[in-house]
Design a protein around this motif. Structure first.
Motif, PDB file in Angstrom:
ATOM      1  N   LYS A 193      -7.382   2.955 -13.080  1.00  9.04           N
ATOM      2  CA  LYS A 193      -8.485   3.695 -12.447  1.00  9.04           C
ATOM      3  C   LYS A 193      -8.467   5.064 -12.410  1.00  9.04           C
ATOM      4  N   ALA A 194      -6.942   5.533 -11.937  1.00  7.81           N
ATOM      5  CA  ALA A 194      -7.023   6.879 -11.716  1.00  7.81           C
ATOM      6  C   ALA A 194      -7.169   7.621 -13.511  1.00  7.81           C
ATOM      7  N   VAL A 195      -6.667   7.251 -14.244  1.00  9.65           N
ATOM      8  CA  VAL A 195      -6.913   7.544 -15.634  1.00  9.65           C
ATOM      9  C   VAL A 195      -8.496   7.746 -16.054  1.00  9.65           C
ATOM     10  N   LEU A 209      -0.222  13.025   8.975  1.00  3.93           N
ATOM     11  CA  LEU A 209      -0.205  12.526   7.550  1.00  3.93           C
ATOM     12  C   LEU A 209       0.766  11.527   7.421  1.00  3.93           C
ATOM     13  N   THR A 210       1.938  11.462   7.907  1.00  3.07           N
ATOM     14  CA  THR A 210       2.764  10.347   8.022  1.00  3.07           C
ATOM     15  C   THR A 210       2.158   9.072   8.557  1.00  3.07           C
ATOM     16  N   LEU A 211       1.283   8.983   9.599  1.00  2.88           N
ATOM     17  CA  LEU A 211       0.706   7.833   9.966  1.00  2.88           C
ATOM     18  C   LEU A 211      -0.256   7.455   9.097  1.00  2.88           C
ATOM     19  N   ARG A 212      -1.088   8.365   8.659  1.00  8.21           N
ATOM     20  CA  ARG A 212      -2.256   7.834   7.407  1.00  8.21           C
ATOM     21  C   ARG A 212      -1.452   7.305   6.215  1.00  8.21           C
ATOM     22  N   CYS A 213      -0.514   8.077   5.666  1.00  8.02           N
ATOM     23  CA  CYS A 213      -0.065   7.675   4.371  1.00  8.02           C
ATOM     24  C   CYS A 213       0.986   6.645   4.235  1.00  8.02           C
ATOM     25  N   LEU A 214       1.919   6.840   5.211  1.00  7.23           N
ATOM     26  CA  LEU A 214       2.952   5.856   5.228  1.00  7.23           C
ATOM     27  C   LEU A 214       2.751   4.459   6.152  1.00  7.23           C
ATOM     28  N   ALA A 215       2.174   4.858   7.439  1.00  7.16           N
ATOM     29  CA  ALA A 215       2.032   3.798   8.194  1.00  7.16           C
ATOM     30  C   ALA A 215       0.880   2.982   7.789  1.00  7.16           C
ATOM     31  N   ARG A 257       0.692  -1.260  -0.075  1.00  4.32           N
ATOM     32  CA  ARG A 257       0.248  -0.024   0.004  1.00  4.32           C
ATOM     33  C   ARG A 257       0.794   1.231   0.152  1.00  4.32           C
ATOM     34  N   GLY A 258       1.951   1.273   0.773  1.00  3.27           N
ATOM     35  CA  GLY A 258       2.912   2.507   1.027  1.00  3.27           C
ATOM     36  C   GLY A 258       3.439   2.622  -0.282  1.00  3.27           C
ATOM     37  N   LEU A 259       3.973   1.646  -0.958  1.00  3.38           N
ATOM     38  CA  LEU A 259       4.523   1.696  -2.186  1.00  3.38           C
ATOM     39  C   LEU A 259       3.676   2.118  -3.393  1.00  3.38           C
ATOM     40  N   LEU A 260       2.499   1.672  -3.381  1.00  3.29           N
ATOM     41  CA  LEU A 260       1.443   2.244  -4.520  1.00  3.29           C
ATOM     42  C   LEU A 260       1.192   3.510  -4.320  1.00  3.29           C
ATOM     43  N   LEU A 261       0.709   3.797  -3.118  1.00  7.97           N
ATOM     44  CA  LEU A 261       0.431   5.479  -2.633  1.00  7.97           C
ATOM     45  C   LEU A 261       1.519   6.342  -2.985  1.00  7.97           C
ATOM     46  N   ALA A 262       2.783   5.927  -2.527  1.00  4.79           N
ATOM     47  CA  ALA A 262       3.935   7.011  -2.887  1.00  4.79           C
ATOM     48  C   ALA A 262       3.966   7.168  -4.672  1.00  4.79           C
ATOM     49  N   SER A 263       3.937   6.052  -5.241  1.00  5.61           N
ATOM     50  CA  SER A 263       3.931   5.836  -6.735  1.00  5.61           C
ATOM     51  C   SER A 263       2.867   6.983  -7.567  1.00  5.61           C
ATOM     52  N   LEU A 264       1.833   6.772  -6.974  1.00  2.00           N
ATOM     53  CA  LEU A 264       0.502   7.328  -7.555  1.00  2.00           C
ATOM     54  C   LEU A 264       0.246   9.002  -7.229  1.00  2.00           C
ATOM     55  N   ALA A 265       0.921   8.963  -5.901  1.00  2.00           N
ATOM     56  CA  ALA A 265       0.929  10.317  -5.519  1.00  2.00           C
ATOM     57  C   ALA A 265       1.873  11.452  -6.125  1.00  2.00           C
ATOM     58  N   ARG A 266       3.292  10.777  -6.737  1.00  2.00           N
ATOM     59  CA  ARG A 266       4.015  11.282  -7.335  1.00  2.00           C
ATOM     60  C   ARG A 266       3.597  11.785  -8.901  1.00  2.00           C
ATOM     61  N   ARG A 267       2.946  10.591  -9.275  1.00  2.00           N
ATOM     62  CA  ARG A 267       2.420  10.775 -10.838  1.00  2.00           C
ATOM     63  C   ARG A 267       1.285  11.639 -10.924  1.00  2.00           C
ATOM     64  N   PHE A 268       0.432  11.441  -9.891  1.00  3.40           N
ATOM     65  CA  PHE A 268      -0.814  12.612 -10.140  1.00  3.40           C
ATOM     66  C   PHE A 268      -0.537  13.699  -9.336  1.00  3.40           C
ATOM     67  N   GLY A 269      -0.102  13.831  -8.470  1.00  2.00           N
ATOM     68  CA  GLY A 269       0.245  14.900  -7.656  1.00  2.00           C
ATOM     69  C   GLY A 269      -1.124  15.344  -6.871  1.00  2.00           C
ATOM     70  N   ASP A 270      -1.827  14.238  -6.305  1.00  2.00           N
ATOM     71  CA  ASP A 270      -3.062  14.166  -5.609  1.00  2.00           C
ATOM     72  C   ASP A 270      -3.053  13.167  -4.635  1.00  2.00           C
ATOM     73  N   LEU A 300      -6.784  11.401  -4.612  1.00  2.00           N
ATOM     74  CA  LEU A 300      -6.757  10.419  -5.954  1.00  2.00           C
ATOM     75  C   LEU A 300      -6.169   9.303  -5.541  1.00  2.00           C
ATOM     76  N   ALA A 301      -4.942   9.310  -5.198  1.00  2.00           N
ATOM     77  CA  ALA A 301      -3.829   8.285  -5.126  1.00  2.00           C
ATOM     78  C   ALA A 301      -4.444   7.314  -3.964  1.00  2.00           C
ATOM     79  N   GLU A 302      -5.002   7.956  -2.746  1.00  2.00           N
ATOM     80  CA  GLU A 302      -5.501   6.925  -1.975  1.00  2.00           C
ATOM     81  C   GLU A 302      -6.845   6.080  -2.166  1.00  2.00           C
ATOM     82  N   GLU A 303      -7.667   6.826  -2.941  1.00  2.00           N
ATOM     83  CA  GLU A 303      -8.896   6.288  -3.461  1.00  2.00           C
ATOM     84  C   GLU A 303      -8.753   5.122  -4.489  1.00  2.00           C
ATOM     85  N   VAL A 304      -7.929   5.212  -5.672  1.00  2.00           N
ATOM     86  CA  VAL A 304      -7.378   4.335  -6.372  1.00  2.00           C
ATOM     87  C   VAL A 304      -6.360   3.190  -5.893  1.00  2.00           C
ATOM     88  N   THR A 305      -5.686   3.451  -4.940  1.00  2.00           N
ATOM     89  CA  THR A 305      -5.017   2.231  -4.356  1.00  2.00           C
ATOM     90  C   THR A 305      -6.040   1.407  -3.533  1.00  2.00           C
TER      91      THR A 305
END
Length: 403
Positions: A58-60, A122-128, A6-19, A22-27
């Protein structure tokens, strides 16, 4: 596997889409799709890549339905075509399933433009990967309050256009301490809860260790990242011996050292060497060295208190703090006797930060008791009782007063 990916996905999608939203939802949608398909079709050979591809699609799809994102979509499609062209070469080189962009997310979540409390949340929510209610429980605030805090942080990232990137070599020395401090703060709350029915929050402590491992893996050359992980491991190794049958605190000198996690201690000791080699020591490396000396000793009477005092001298020079000064005073008391330690503690009596810091009053009470000054010790323990945050601490202090 989902927890790790999950953390890997969220990080990759957040960088790609800048949101981040959106990254959390599609993850979440990609993981939901996996839970539907994999039991029937089997787990794919590259599960991380499957999840990333699904989440990107799904993001696209979402962006196609929103005209405001048309320009961004064109850029995303160009990126996707470039990635597809590079994919065979990456596979041939034996590359990992996903590019590990969590480091970018670490620095985004802990950006100095965000409020300090928002960075940790935010760190606990997104990375943990904690849910909003879990983060709210960690901060002891209502879920609605925490949800607003997280939304505020995400909005700040979006509106201030905080970039999803790792700082350059010139910025890293300034930004890294903030990242390390967030992980350390999470562990501190897990190691010694600020309030509530339990002394320890093992769930938070273990998440902090996990985050520290990720940071060290992503920044292997950063000695303070090694120092932080070493410190957390060496302290967390004592977790099973720190509380009694009723959850009451057990002091270091009274702990059953046979219950300490020796494998964790050995790992921490190896990391201490790495943290202290190659240049001036940092504060986490020094604290880890102190923890290692405690863990190596067969008992309090065998502890190298002279070396611990010397390390506290170094730490006090690196990070002047009344809390560090309290810890040093206790070590001096163990080396030179309770009178010497009490004199140092009394010299700190005017520090405002120590008025609501129970360990200060507890240390005074202990040293006064050793000196036979029971009346003054009782006053100190009452002060500690007023400031204590958890019920196990209060129960232990009431027993001390009873004695």
């Amino acid at each position: 596997m989902f927890r790790e990916e999950r953390g890997l996905l969220l990080a990759s999608l957040a960088r790609r889409f800048g949101d981040l939203d959106l990254a959390e939802e599609v993850t979440s949608e990609a993981i939901e799709a996996a839970l539907r398909h994999w039991p029937a079709e089997g787990v794919p050979a590259r599960p991380g890549a499957w999840l990333l591809t699904t989440a990107r699609r799904k993001a696209v799809d979402r962006l196609r339905r929103d005209r405001a994102y048309a320009a961004r979509l064109a850029v995303l499609q160009a990126d996707a075509e470039r990635d597809e062209a590079l994919a065979p070469a990456a596979d041939a080189a034996g590359a990992g399933e996903l590019p590990d962009e969590r480091l970018q997310l670490f620095f985004t979540c802990t950006h100095p433009a965000l409020a300090a409390e928002d960075r940790t949340a935010l760190t606990l929510r997104c990375l943990a990967g904690l849910t909003t209610p879990e983060v709210a429980r960690a901060f002891l605030v209502p879920t609605a309050t925490m949800a607003q805090r997280i939304v505020r942080a995400k909005k700040k990232i979006r509106e201030a256009r905080i970039p999803f990137r790792v700082p350059g070599p010139d910025e890293l020395p300034e930004r890294l301490p903030g990242v390390l401090q967030v992980v350390y703060s999470v562990f501190t709350e897990g190691y010694a809860a600020s309030s509530g029915p339990r002394l320890q929050r093992l769930d938070l402590a273990e998440e902090a260790v996990r985050l520290a491992r990720i940071l060290h893996r992503l920044l292997p050359a950063e000695r303070e990242a090694a120092g932080l992980l070493a410190l957390l491991l060496l302290v967390h190794a004592r977790r099973d011996a720190r509380t009694g049958p009723e959850g009451e605190p057990v002091l270091l000198e009274e702990q059953d050292r046979g219950r300490w996690d020796r494998a964790m201690i050995e790992e921490g000791r190896d990391l201490v060497v790495r943290a202290l080699t190659g240049g001036p020591a940092g504060p986490y490396g020094v604290q880890a060295a102190i923890a290692a000396l405690h863990d190596e000793a067969a008992g309090v009477e065998f502890t190298d208190w002279a070396q611990i005092v010397a390390l506290y001298d170094v730490l006090l020079a690196l990070t002047p703090s009344p809390v560090v000064a309290v810890n040093r005073a206790v070590a001096v008391a163990m080396r030179d006797g309770p009178g010497a330690g009490l004199a140092l503690l009394d010299a700190l009596a005017g520090e405002p930060r120590l008025r609501a810091y129970p360990p200060y009053a507890v240390a005074r009470g202990d040293l006064l008791t050793r000196l036979g000054r029971e009346g003054e010790a009782a006053v100190a323990y009452r002060e500690a009782l007023e400031a204590a945050g958890t019920e196990p601490e209060r129960a232990a202090l009431r027993r001390k007063l009873g004695e």
